[in-house]
Write a protein that holds these residues in place. Structure first.
Motif, short mmCIF file in Angstrom:
data_model
loop_
_atom_site.label_atom_id
_atom_site.label_comp_id
_atom_site.label_asym_id
_atom_site.label_seq_id
_atom_site.Cartn_x
_atom_site.Cartn_y
_atom_site.Cartn_z
N ILE A 106 35.06 9.54 -10.88
CA ILE A 106 34.20 8.94 -9.85
C ILE A 106 34.72 7.54 -9.55
CG2 ILE A 106 32.17 10.29 -10.51
CD1 ILE A 106 31.10 7.85 -11.98
N SER A 107 34.31 6.98 -8.44
CA SER A 107 34.77 5.65 -8.08
C SER A 107 34.09 4.59 -8.94
CB SER A 107 34.49 5.37 -6.61
OG SER A 107 33.10 5.22 -6.39
N ARG A 108 34.71 3.46 -9.00
CA ARG A 108 34.16 2.34 -9.78
C ARG A 108 32.82 1.90 -9.21
NH1 ARG A 108 36.76 -3.52 -9.82
NH2 ARG A 108 35.27 -4.49 -11.20
N SER A 109 32.75 1.82 -7.88
CA SER A 109 31.49 1.39 -7.26
C SER A 109 30.37 2.40 -7.51
CB SER A 109 31.68 1.16 -5.76
OG SER A 109 32.15 2.33 -5.13
N GLN A 110 30.70 3.69 -7.49
CA GLN A 110 29.70 4.71 -7.80
C GLN A 110 29.22 4.58 -9.24
OE1 GLN A 110 28.14 6.75 -5.83
NE2 GLN A 110 27.03 7.87 -7.40
N ALA A 111 30.14 4.28 -10.15
CA ALA A 111 29.76 4.10 -11.56
C ALA A 111 28.80 2.93 -11.71
CB ALA A 111 31.00 3.89 -12.41
N TYR A 112 29.06 1.83 -11.02
CA TYR A 112 28.15 0.67 -11.11
C TYR A 112 26.80 0.98 -10.47
CZ TYR A 112 31.47 -2.47 -13.26
OH TYR A 112 32.33 -3.08 -14.15
N ARG A 113 26.80 1.76 -9.38
CA ARG A 113 25.51 2.15 -8.78
C ARG A 113 24.70 3.01 -9.73
NH1 ARG A 113 27.83 3.32 -3.00
NH2 ARG A 113 29.37 4.06 -4.38
N LEU A 114 25.38 3.98 -10.39
CA LEU A 114 24.68 4.84 -11.36
C LEU A 114 24.16 4.02 -12.54
CD1 LEU A 114 27.09 7.90 -11.38
CD2 LEU A 114 24.77 7.82 -10.45
N ALA A 115 24.96 3.06 -12.99
CA ALA A 115 24.52 2.21 -14.11
C ALA A 115 23.33 1.35 -13.71
CB ALA A 115 25.68 1.33 -14.58
N ALA A 116 23.32 0.86 -12.49
CA ALA A 116 22.22 0.01 -12.02
C ALA A 116 20.91 0.77 -11.93
CB ALA A 116 22.57 -0.60 -10.66
N THR A 117 20.99 2.06 -11.66
CA THR A 117 19.77 2.86 -11.54
C THR A 117 19.49 3.67 -12.81
OG1 THR A 117 21.02 4.69 -10.55
CG2 THR A 117 20.02 3.09 -9.04
N ASP A 118 20.19 3.34 -13.90
CA ASP A 118 20.06 4.04 -15.18
C ASP A 118 20.29 5.54 -15.04
OD1 ASP A 118 19.54 1.74 -16.69
OD2 ASP A 118 17.41 1.81 -16.18
N ALA A 119 21.23 5.92 -14.15
CA ALA A 119 21.54 7.33 -13.94
C ALA A 119 22.95 7.68 -14.41
CB ALA A 119 21.39 7.66 -12.46
N PHE A 120 23.63 6.75 -15.09
CA PHE A 120 24.98 7.05 -15.58
C PHE A 120 24.87 8.15 -16.62
CE2 PHE A 120 29.11 6.29 -17.59
CZ PHE A 120 29.90 6.12 -16.47
N PRO A 121 25.78 9.14 -16.61
CA PRO A 121 25.62 10.32 -17.47
C PRO A 121 25.82 10.11 -18.96
CG PRO A 121 27.66 10.46 -16.24
CD PRO A 121 26.93 9.27 -15.73
N THR A 122 26.25 8.93 -19.38
CA THR A 122 26.40 8.64 -20.82
C THR A 122 25.62 7.38 -21.15
OG1 THR A 122 28.38 7.28 -20.54
CG2 THR A 122 28.72 9.63 -20.86
#
Length: 98
Positions: free
Chosen positions: A14-30
């Motif tokens: 996934i893109s770096r920006s997508q990873a930061y968006r997922l982390a910001a919304t507590d939706a990162f898969p790990t």
């Protein structure tokens, strides 16, 4: 062991920006570790996520390669058209008339 969120994003495809968006919304898969403004990804959680998609190896199968076929190594002969120009020993060198 840990890694950065950017590296984890690359591993997951996934893109770096997508990873930061997922982390910001507590939706990162790990699971993530937040240290101030830094986001740290434990490698164990990342590996667990990646290994869920692959079948577990049999207990007696401890080979690194699944095929069991021989691979190219130092004992394999070079191809017939392989030239040793760089390492070829020349009996006569220019300027060796002494």
């Amino acid at each position: 062991m840990t890694t950065t969120l950017a590296t984890a994003a690359s591993v997951l495809g996934i893109s770096r920006s997508q990873a930061y968006r997922l982390a910001a919304t507590d939706a990162f898969p790990t699971p993530l570790i937040r240290a101030g403004t830094r986001i740290i990804v434990p490698v164990a959680g990342l590996l667990r996520l990646l290994l869920l998609e692959t079948p577990a190896p049999a207990a007696d199968d401890r080979r690194l390669d699944c095929g069991g076929e021989a691979s190219v190594d130092a004992t394999t002969a070079p191809p017939a058209d392989y030239a040793h120009h760089r390492w070829r020993h020349h009996a006569e060198h220019q300027g060796d008339d002494e």
